[in-house]
Motif scaffolding. Sequence first.
Motif, PDB file in Angstrom:
ATOM      1  N   PRO A  33       4.356 -15.097  -1.212  1.00  0.00           N
ATOM      2  CA  PRO A  33       3.754 -14.389  -2.106  1.00  0.00           C
ATOM      3  C   PRO A  33       3.696 -12.787  -2.080  1.00  0.00           C
ATOM      4  O   PRO A  33       3.642 -12.534  -0.732  1.00  0.00           O
ATOM      5  CB  PRO A  33       2.196 -14.901  -2.126  1.00  0.00           C
ATOM      6  CG  PRO A  33       1.975 -15.578  -0.769  1.00  0.00           C
ATOM      7  CD  PRO A  33       3.518 -15.984  -0.452  1.00  0.00           C
ATOM      8  N   ALA A  34       3.650 -12.274  -2.947  1.00  0.00           N
ATOM      9  CA  ALA A  34       3.701 -10.754  -2.720  1.00  0.00           C
ATOM     10  C   ALA A  34       2.283 -10.201  -2.338  1.00  0.00           C
ATOM     11  O   ALA A  34       1.223 -10.954  -2.823  1.00  0.00           O
ATOM     12  CB  ALA A  34       3.968 -10.077  -4.359  1.00  0.00           C
ATOM     13  N   PRO A  35       2.412  -9.282  -1.735  1.00  0.00           N
ATOM     14  CA  PRO A  35       0.823  -8.812  -0.991  1.00  0.00           C
ATOM     15  C   PRO A  35       0.182  -8.371  -2.405  1.00  0.00           C
ATOM     16  O   PRO A  35       0.630  -7.685  -3.423  1.00  0.00           O
ATOM     17  CB  PRO A  35       1.318  -7.718  -0.068  1.00  0.00           C
ATOM     18  CG  PRO A  35       2.705  -7.329  -0.419  1.00  0.00           C
ATOM     19  CD  PRO A  35       3.230  -8.474  -1.126  1.00  0.00           C
ATOM     20  N   SER A  36      -1.225  -8.400  -2.346  1.00  0.00           N
ATOM     21  CA  SER A  36      -2.153  -7.782  -3.314  1.00  0.00           C
ATOM     22  C   SER A  36      -2.149  -6.294  -3.187  1.00  0.00           C
ATOM     23  O   SER A  36      -2.116  -5.638  -2.207  1.00  0.00           O
ATOM     24  CB  SER A  36      -3.510  -8.296  -3.048  1.00  0.00           C
ATOM     25  OG  SER A  36      -4.424  -7.862  -4.085  1.00  0.00           O
ATOM     26  N   THR A  37      -2.156  -5.801  -4.397  1.00  0.00           N
ATOM     27  CA  THR A  37      -2.095  -4.196  -4.686  1.00  0.00           C
ATOM     28  C   THR A  37      -3.747  -3.858  -4.436  1.00  0.00           C
ATOM     29  O   THR A  37      -3.839  -2.504  -3.995  1.00  0.00           O
ATOM     30  CB  THR A  37      -1.620  -3.522  -5.725  1.00  0.00           C
ATOM     31  OG1 THR A  37      -2.120  -4.395  -7.022  1.00  0.00           O
ATOM     32  CG2 THR A  37      -0.066  -4.093  -5.824  1.00  0.00           C
ATOM     33  N   GLN A  38      -4.629  -4.739  -4.796  1.00  0.00           N
ATOM     34  CA  GLN A  38      -5.982  -4.240  -4.978  1.00  0.00           C
ATOM     35  C   GLN A  38      -6.824  -5.380  -4.303  1.00  0.00           C
ATOM     36  O   GLN A  38      -7.417  -6.257  -5.137  1.00  0.00           O
ATOM     37  CB  GLN A  38      -6.636  -3.909  -6.551  1.00  0.00           C
ATOM     38  CG  GLN A  38      -5.676  -2.511  -6.892  1.00  0.00           C
ATOM     39  CD  GLN A  38      -5.990  -2.210  -8.170  1.00  0.00           C
ATOM     40  OE1 GLN A  38      -6.563  -3.043  -8.807  1.00  0.00           O
ATOM     41  NE2 GLN A  38      -6.090  -1.033  -8.659  1.00  0.00           N
ATOM     42  N   PRO A  39      -6.934  -5.497  -2.959  1.00  0.00           N
ATOM     43  CA  PRO A  39      -7.626  -6.816  -2.455  1.00  0.00           C
ATOM     44  C   PRO A  39      -8.886  -6.908  -2.653  1.00  0.00           C
ATOM     45  O   PRO A  39      -9.861  -7.856  -2.495  1.00  0.00           O
ATOM     46  CB  PRO A  39      -7.147  -7.025  -1.124  1.00  0.00           C
ATOM     47  CG  PRO A  39      -6.746  -5.462  -0.684  1.00  0.00           C
ATOM     48  CD  PRO A  39      -6.392  -4.848  -1.993  1.00  0.00           C
TER      49      PRO A  39
END
Length: 51
Positions: A33-39
């Motif tokens: 999965p792609a990393p979250s941009t706003q976790p």
Amino acid sequence: MPDPIPLPPRRDDTAADMRSLVQLGQEEPQPVPAPSTQPFLEPDWPPDEPA
């Protein structure tokens, strides 16, 4: 912490872990999965309604 000891891949066609199944050619590798941009977003709660 010591480095983990590398283990040879299983040669058993009944292997249950995904890495062994991929190495045996029975399964395709799982997508990463792609990393979250706003976790750290605020929760999306419904607004409080006055009683």
